[in-house]
Design a protein around this motif. Structure first.
Motif, short mmCIF file in Angstrom:
data_model
loop_
_atom_site.label_atom_id
_atom_site.label_comp_id
_atom_site.label_asym_id
_atom_site.label_seq_id
_atom_site.Cartn_x
_atom_site.Cartn_y
_atom_site.Cartn_z
N HIS A 39 -2.68 -8.73 3.94
CA HIS A 39 -3.55 -9.90 4.15
C HIS A 39 -4.42 -9.79 5.40
O HIS A 39 -5.14 -10.73 5.72
CB HIS A 39 -2.70 -11.17 4.20
CG HIS A 39 -1.78 -11.23 5.38
ND1 HIS A 39 -0.43 -11.36 5.27
CD2 HIS A 39 -2.01 -11.18 6.71
CE1 HIS A 39 0.13 -11.39 6.46
NE2 HIS A 39 -0.82 -11.27 7.36
N ILE A 40 -4.36 -8.64 6.09
CA ILE A 40 -5.19 -8.50 7.29
C ILE A 40 -6.55 -7.87 6.94
O ILE A 40 -7.60 -8.45 7.20
CB ILE A 40 -4.47 -7.64 8.36
CG1 ILE A 40 -3.19 -8.35 8.82
CG2 ILE A 40 -5.40 -7.40 9.56
CD1 ILE A 40 -2.34 -7.50 9.76
N ASP A 41 -6.48 -6.69 6.34
CA ASP A 41 -7.75 -6.01 6.01
C ASP A 41 -7.85 -5.64 4.53
O ASP A 41 -8.75 -4.90 4.13
CB ASP A 41 -7.94 -4.78 6.89
CG ASP A 41 -6.77 -3.82 6.78
OD1 ASP A 41 -5.99 -3.93 5.81
OD2 ASP A 41 -6.62 -2.96 7.67
N GLN A 42 -6.93 -6.14 3.72
CA GLN A 42 -6.97 -6.01 2.27
C GLN A 42 -6.83 -4.55 1.79
O GLN A 42 -7.23 -4.20 0.68
CB GLN A 42 -8.25 -6.63 1.67
CG GLN A 42 -8.29 -8.13 1.77
CD GLN A 42 -8.43 -8.61 3.22
OE1 GLN A 42 -9.34 -8.17 3.90
NE2 GLN A 42 -7.55 -9.49 3.64
N GLU A 43 -6.25 -3.71 2.64
CA GLU A 43 -5.94 -2.35 2.22
C GLU A 43 -4.58 -2.35 1.52
O GLU A 43 -3.77 -3.25 1.73
CB GLU A 43 -5.88 -1.42 3.44
CG GLU A 43 -7.21 -1.25 4.17
CD GLU A 43 -8.24 -0.50 3.34
OE1 GLU A 43 -7.84 0.40 2.58
OE2 GLU A 43 -9.43 -0.85 3.45
N LEU A 44 -4.36 -1.33 0.69
CA LEU A 44 -3.04 -1.19 0.06
C LEU A 44 -2.11 -0.50 1.05
O LEU A 44 -2.49 0.51 1.66
CB LEU A 44 -3.16 -0.38 -1.24
CG LEU A 44 -4.07 -1.00 -2.30
CD1 LEU A 44 -4.09 -0.11 -3.55
CD2 LEU A 44 -3.63 -2.41 -2.66
N LEU A 45 -0.92 -1.05 1.18
CA LEU A 45 0.04 -0.52 2.17
C LEU A 45 0.80 0.67 1.60
O LEU A 45 1.18 0.67 0.42
CB LEU A 45 1.03 -1.61 2.56
CG LEU A 45 0.47 -2.76 3.41
CD1 LEU A 45 1.45 -3.92 3.45
CD2 LEU A 45 0.16 -2.27 4.83
N THR A 46 1.05 1.66 2.44
CA THR A 46 1.95 2.76 2.08
C THR A 46 3.30 2.50 2.76
O THR A 46 3.40 1.70 3.70
CB THR A 46 1.42 4.11 2.58
OG1 THR A 46 1.42 4.10 4.02
CG2 THR A 46 -0.01 4.35 2.07
N GLY A 47 4.31 3.21 2.30
CA GLY A 47 5.64 3.04 2.88
C GLY A 47 5.64 3.29 4.38
O GLY A 47 6.30 2.57 5.14
N ALA A 48 4.88 4.29 4.80
CA ALA A 48 4.87 4.66 6.22
C ALA A 48 4.19 3.59 7.09
O ALA A 48 4.40 3.57 8.31
CB ALA A 48 4.14 5.99 6.39
N GLU A 49 3.38 2.74 6.47
CA GLU A 49 2.63 1.73 7.24
C GLU A 49 3.35 0.39 7.36
O GLU A 49 2.91 -0.50 8.09
CB GLU A 49 1.26 1.48 6.58
CG GLU A 49 0.33 2.67 6.62
CD GLU A 49 -0.87 2.50 5.70
OE1 GLU A 49 -1.86 3.20 5.92
OE2 GLU A 49 -0.81 1.69 4.75
N ILE A 50 4.43 0.22 6.61
CA ILE A 50 5.04 -1.11 6.48
C ILE A 50 5.52 -1.67 7.82
O ILE A 50 5.21 -2.82 8.18
CB ILE A 50 6.22 -1.08 5.48
CG1 ILE A 50 5.75 -0.65 4.10
CG2 ILE A 50 6.93 -2.44 5.45
CD1 ILE A 50 4.84 -1.59 3.38
N ALA A 51 6.28 -0.88 8.56
CA ALA A 51 6.86 -1.40 9.81
C ALA A 51 5.76 -1.82 10.79
O ALA A 51 5.82 -2.90 11.39
CB ALA A 51 7.77 -0.35 10.44
#
Lengths: 281, 85
Positions: A218-230
């Motif tokens: 919900h910040i920049d509407q990019e799709l999150l990857t597992g590595a980006e979650i934390a």
């Protein structure tokens, strides 16, 4: 193409709770892994105040809603989240198990509750003003934009006295309505940086799988990857929720059917407003 | 005059708020629109303000007026009738 939307913390609990086996299972998970019982509304003594309870109730309702949809064979093609809806969204996308989603939400909520023991914070819900005068009000009172839900529906966040003064000015500036709600911590503002060291450690305690369903942030509407979650979970605590941008991005991606998964229907209502404004222009 | 607006106002509410599975007959003309009645909230209220302006050219200038206007279907109809005089 459908989208499951996971809402943030509800403002209140529903008068009627589900009674089926799926709900009972979610309640048990919540008791064991979050130290809160959404049925009796009891938590670990002294640590599960009003907002933590509502946050966990919200996550539990979303997990239950996702289970119900799965039982009916309804699968999301894409998932979106709003504020604390991220935790149930992570479970829905297979990033973490339901147990972990509840546990993370509980640890975040309790950390925020501790922050609220020494200072008083509030959220300010402003309906009807446009962005420009709203930001003037926020700046005048030293509070922050926490949610941009539509071009006329906003949430401000900050110290309680400042929020209350900002609400009065918002009404004087022509807002259709402006109400404040006490909260534990100034969620989605830079003031949350104070909790960052503690929550960085919390988020490091879990393993995050790759989402099996695309998960839009919900910040920049990019799709999150597992590595980006934390890192995303840390960032989202101090940055505003951009729901209108998320909805428009989902529309552009081809979503034509939105299901709000959890208690309440505020996201559907925001979407309805955005659609109505788009059709007028 | 305002009595004739009761049914159109109910339809306006259903259309503007995209309420599925509800007919005009299901809406009590005197029931509160917010809280225990239809359960509307401030998001719905702004949607109704815009819909009333578009459909009837009637404005609800502020929250205080809105509180009175959105008490019930009947009070909405009365406000529209009054403003259209």
């Amino acid at each position: 193409m459908n989208c499951f939307m996971f809402p943030g913390q509800p403002l209140s609990r529903s008068d009627r709770l589900p009674e089926d086996a799926g709900w009972c299972q979610v309640v048990e998970l919540c008791r064991r892994h979050a130290g809160f019982d959404p049925e009796s509304w009891r938590g670990e003594e002294g640590e599960c105040g009003g907002n933590v309870a509502l946050q966990l109730y919200g996550v539990a309702m979303s997990l239950y809603g996702a289970r119900l949809l799965a039982q009916k064979g309804v699968k999301p093609r894409i998932v979106a989240e709003h504020s604390m809806g991220i935790y149930a969204a992570l479970a829905c996308c297979g990033v973490v198990a339901e147990e972990a989603a509840l546990e993370i939400a509980s640890r975040v909520g309790r950390a925020m509750a501790r922050m609220g023991r020494t200072r008083r914070y509030a959220l300010g819900c402003v309906v009807g003003l446009t962005m420009e005068p709203l930001l003037v009000v926020a700046e005048n009172h030293g509070v922050y934009l926490a949610n941009r839900n539509t071009d006329r529906h906003f949430l401000l966040s900050g110290e309680r006295g400042r929020i209350e003064a900002a609400m009065a000015e918002a009404v004087a500036s022509g807002a259709f309505s402006a109400r404040s709600f006490p909260c534990d911590a100034p969620l989605h503002t830079p003031l949350m940086a104070e909790l960052e060291p503690e929550l960085r450690e919390v988020f490091a305690d879990y393993r995050y799988q790759e989402p099996v369903i695309p998960l839009m942030n919900h910040i920049d509407q990019e799709l999150l990857t597992g590595a980006e979650i934390a890192e995303f979970m840390l960032r989202e605590l101090r940055l505003p929720v951009q729901w209108e941008q998320s909805y428009r991005a989902l529309r552009r991606a081809g979503v034509n059917h939105f299901l709000e998964v959890g208690g309440g229907d505020s996201l559907k209502k925001y979407n309805r407003w955005i659609d109505s404004q788009s059709s007028r222009s | 005059m305002s009595e004739a607006l009761i049914e159109p106002v109910k339809q306006l509410i259903i259309d503007a708020l995209r309420i599925e599975g509800l007919s005009c007959a299901d809406i009590d003309s005197d029931a509160p629109l917010f809280g225990d009645g239809l359960g509307l909230d401030s998001i719905d209220a702004l949607q109704l303000v815009v819909a009333m302006e578009k459909e009837y050219g009637v404005v609800v200038p502020d929250a205080a007026t809105g509180t009175k206007v959105f008490q019930s279907v009947r009070s909405m109809a009365a406000h529209i009738a009054e403003q259209r005089k």
